[in-house]
Design an enzyme around this catalytic site. Sequence first.
Site, PDB file in Angstrom:
ATOM      1  N   LYS A 192      -6.640  -2.879  10.043  1.00 20.02           N
ATOM      2  CA  LYS A 192      -8.272  -2.721  10.247  1.00 20.02           C
ATOM      3  C   LYS A 192      -7.830  -3.610  11.381  1.00 20.02           C
ATOM      4  O   LYS A 192      -8.604  -3.075  12.532  1.00 20.02           O
ATOM      5  CB  LYS A 192      -8.997  -3.708   8.742  1.00 20.02           C
ATOM      6  CG  LYS A 192      -7.868  -4.648   8.772  1.00 20.02           C
ATOM      7  CD  LYS A 192      -7.134  -5.318   7.352  1.00 20.02           C
ATOM      8  CE  LYS A 192      -6.402  -5.560   7.555  1.00 20.02           C
ATOM      9  NZ  LYS A 192      -6.261  -5.632   5.748  1.00 20.02           N
ATOM     10  N   VAL A 247       0.993  -1.589  -0.053  1.00 21.54           N
ATOM     11  CA  VAL A 247       0.012   0.395  -0.257  1.00 21.54           C
ATOM     12  C   VAL A 247       0.610   1.878   0.408  1.00 21.54           C
ATOM     13  O   VAL A 247       0.348   2.048  -0.486  1.00 21.54           O
ATOM     14  CB  VAL A 247      -1.124   0.406   0.981  1.00 21.54           C
ATOM     15  CG1 VAL A 247      -1.615   1.696   1.342  1.00 21.54           C
ATOM     16  CG2 VAL A 247      -1.881  -1.214   1.177  1.00 21.54           C
ATOM     17  N   GLY A 303      -4.946  -4.726  -2.729  1.00 19.76           N
ATOM     18  CA  GLY A 303      -3.820  -4.927  -3.883  1.00 19.76           C
ATOM     19  C   GLY A 303      -3.733  -2.815  -4.106  1.00 19.76           C
ATOM     20  O   GLY A 303      -4.140  -2.377  -3.109  1.00 19.76           O
ATOM     21  N   ALA A 309       9.426   5.561   7.538  1.00 15.22           N
ATOM     22  CA  ALA A 309      10.337   4.302   8.522  1.00 15.22           C
ATOM     23  C   ALA A 309       9.625   3.400   7.968  1.00 15.22           C
ATOM     24  O   ALA A 309       8.679   2.767   7.742  1.00 15.22           O
ATOM     25  CB  ALA A 309       9.750   4.906   9.731  1.00 15.22           C
ATOM     26  N   VAL A 359     -11.105  -0.986   5.586  1.00 14.70           N
ATOM     27  CA  VAL A 359     -12.014  -1.782   5.095  1.00 14.70           C
ATOM     28  C   VAL A 359     -12.558  -1.635   3.366  1.00 14.70           C
ATOM     29  O   VAL A 359     -12.640  -0.072   2.742  1.00 14.70           O
ATOM     30  CB  VAL A 359     -13.690  -0.989   6.049  1.00 14.70           C
ATOM     31  CG1 VAL A 359     -14.402  -2.131   5.408  1.00 14.70           C
ATOM     32  CG2 VAL A 359     -12.849  -0.900   6.795  1.00 14.70           C
ATOM     33  N   GLY A 417     -10.385  -1.699   0.706  1.00 12.52           N
ATOM     34  CA  GLY A 417      -9.595  -0.615  -0.243  1.00 12.52           C
ATOM     35  C   GLY A 417      -9.989  -0.380  -1.052  1.00 12.52           C
ATOM     36  O   GLY A 417     -10.625   1.077   0.055  1.00 12.52           O
ATOM     37  N   GLY A 439      -0.569  -9.593  -4.567  1.00 11.60           N
ATOM     38  CA  GLY A 439      -0.168  -8.898  -3.717  1.00 11.60           C
ATOM     39  C   GLY A 439      -1.893  -8.133  -2.469  1.00 11.60           C
ATOM     40  O   GLY A 439      -2.053  -7.801  -2.208  1.00 11.60           O
ATOM     41  N   LYS A 456     -12.828  -6.135  10.072  1.00 10.38           N
ATOM     42  CA  LYS A 456     -13.694  -5.086   8.695  1.00 10.38           C
ATOM     43  C   LYS A 456     -14.795  -5.255   9.613  1.00 10.38           C
ATOM     44  O   LYS A 456     -15.354  -3.739   9.094  1.00 10.38           O
ATOM     45  CB  LYS A 456     -13.308  -5.522   7.829  1.00 10.38           C
ATOM     46  CG  LYS A 456     -11.906  -5.161   7.193  1.00 10.38           C
ATOM     47  CD  LYS A 456     -12.060  -5.623   5.117  1.00 10.38           C
ATOM     48  CE  LYS A 456     -10.512  -5.321   5.186  1.00 10.38           C
ATOM     49  NZ  LYS A 456     -10.398  -6.901   4.064  1.00 10.38           N
ATOM     50  N   GLU A 508      -2.783 -10.762   2.612  1.00 17.48           N
ATOM     51  CA  GLU A 508      -1.693  -9.919   4.368  1.00 17.48           C
ATOM     52  C   GLU A 508      -0.673 -11.007   3.838  1.00 17.48           C
ATOM     53  O   GLU A 508      -0.401 -11.655   3.555  1.00 17.48           O
ATOM     54  CB  GLU A 508      -3.034 -10.590   5.657  1.00 17.48           C
ATOM     55  CG  GLU A 508      -3.933  -9.683   5.486  1.00 17.48           C
ATOM     56  CD  GLU A 508      -4.140  -8.393   5.721  1.00 17.48           C
ATOM     57  OE1 GLU A 508      -3.225  -7.585   6.390  1.00 17.48           O
ATOM     58  OE2 GLU A 508      -4.474  -8.148   4.398  1.00 17.48           O
TER      59      GLU A 508
HETATM   60  N1  HSE Z   1      -6.023  -9.255   2.400  1.00 18.08           N
HETATM   61  C1  HSE Z   1      -6.811  -8.135   2.822  1.00 18.08           C
HETATM   62  C2  HSE Z   1      -8.051  -8.986   1.469  1.00 18.08           C
HETATM   63  C3  HSE Z   1      -6.548  -6.893   2.328  1.00 18.08           C
HETATM   64  O1  HSE Z   1      -7.776  -9.596   1.008  1.00 18.08           O
HETATM   65  O2  HSE Z   1      -8.919  -7.652   0.964  1.00 18.08           O
HETATM   66  C4  HSE Z   1      -7.395  -5.649   2.011  1.00 18.08           C
HETATM   67  O3  HSE Z   1      -7.571  -5.939   3.464  1.00 18.08           O
END
Ligand code: HSE
Length: 426
Positions: A98, A7, A295, A36, A125, A127, A180, A198, A183
């Site tokens: 989240k 992200v 993503g 950082a 929440v 994306g 991507g 979420k 998690e």
């Molecule tokens: N890993 C999460 C998903 C990413 O697959 O929805 C977005 O929060």
Amino acid sequence: MIGCGVVGTGVFRVLAEHGELIETRLGAPLEIVRVAVRDPSRVRGELVPREKLTTDVDAILEDPEIDVVVELVGGVERPFEWLKKAMERGKHVVTANKAVMAVRGEELIAIAEARGVDLIYEGAVAGGVPILRVIREAFASDKIVELRGIVNGTSNYILTRMSEAKLSFQEALAEAQAKGYAEADPSLDVNGGDACHKLTLLARLAFGAKIRPEDIPTEGIDIVDARDMELARRFGYVVKPLAVASIRTGALDARVHPALVPARSDLAAIHGATNAVHVEGALVGPTMFSGAGAGAEPTAVSVVADIIDVARNILADSAGRVAPGCVLGVAIREFPRLPPEELSLPYYIRLSVDDDAGVLAEVASALGQNRVSIEAVVQTVQEAERSATVVLLTHEARETDVRAALALIAELPALREPPVVLRIVR
Ligand code: HSE
């Protein structure tokens, strides 16, 4: 910015591509002062200026020139301390995390209120789907009675690929990771933990309910077998990873689980990593919001929009006046919970049993004794193994009755595998 993974690099892309547009809209430029990270050598992407990288989070938290701290690391305890420290130093905070907002969000919201700073977390929440803004702003005049969402992109991607491309669970998960979506710890995606976090944020915001992740019964898609997806299709359903929260009965019913949804319903049409949240307002009626749920760029669009909101508030001298974590100014309060024995739904049950006389009668008897009425039955026989697969759909039944019937069925000597039970959400 703290953290520069999928992200974070997306945030640099959004600013590189839309920096001028944002400056025009905002009337001021946004600048990332410092980033950082744990290990600068692992930061990817040519858009991230190496000279902005530091391994020292305090170099951000203690810099009086920095107005906004953006946390994109994930996890709970360290981000909580960073966000708290940033707000205590009068900085506004944006996070896409989240987990920290679900587990320690109430404390963070209280700190934001006390310090008069903004705390915004749209990226946490769904994306790129601006669902928190919709609930907070667009439905400020309505009362939301139910939310139903597909809020984990990875789970939806895996079930879609298992169903459409006949991939194995592991193959589909590997694809989701390569894209991507997953998690860092993908067990949170597949065991429902991410969706549970979420839903905690959605239910808190929509209903003003005091709710914690451990209050939400959660099952992941790891209980779904490719056979169930195929069988569900024969009955006119598809299996989707759902997060549901409702106050229709006056009590709060919140749960995360895979479910059969009618093949023609709006949520059935949500494929791949797409997320969707179906929101029903008392007066607006049913509405649905969908888009990329995971993503880099979609989530970064939400994060940068939050930074723009904070910047607008700073420029208008209105930052922190209405804590954005609050529900339309309503304090978060205890809400009565739906007692488990009052949950009533139709169910899908799959059994593998000996192909012998009287077995189906025993199954039907266990259900009947517990007031569970059968709507449909399909049986296929595996001759070579002398076994039968029995799939039953029930009429609406109390979940406690269905569980009691399954406990009896689990004792039958003819049973070959543990029963599989999935909820049906129409
Ligand atoms: N890993 C999460 C998903 C990413 O697959 O929805 C977005 O929060």
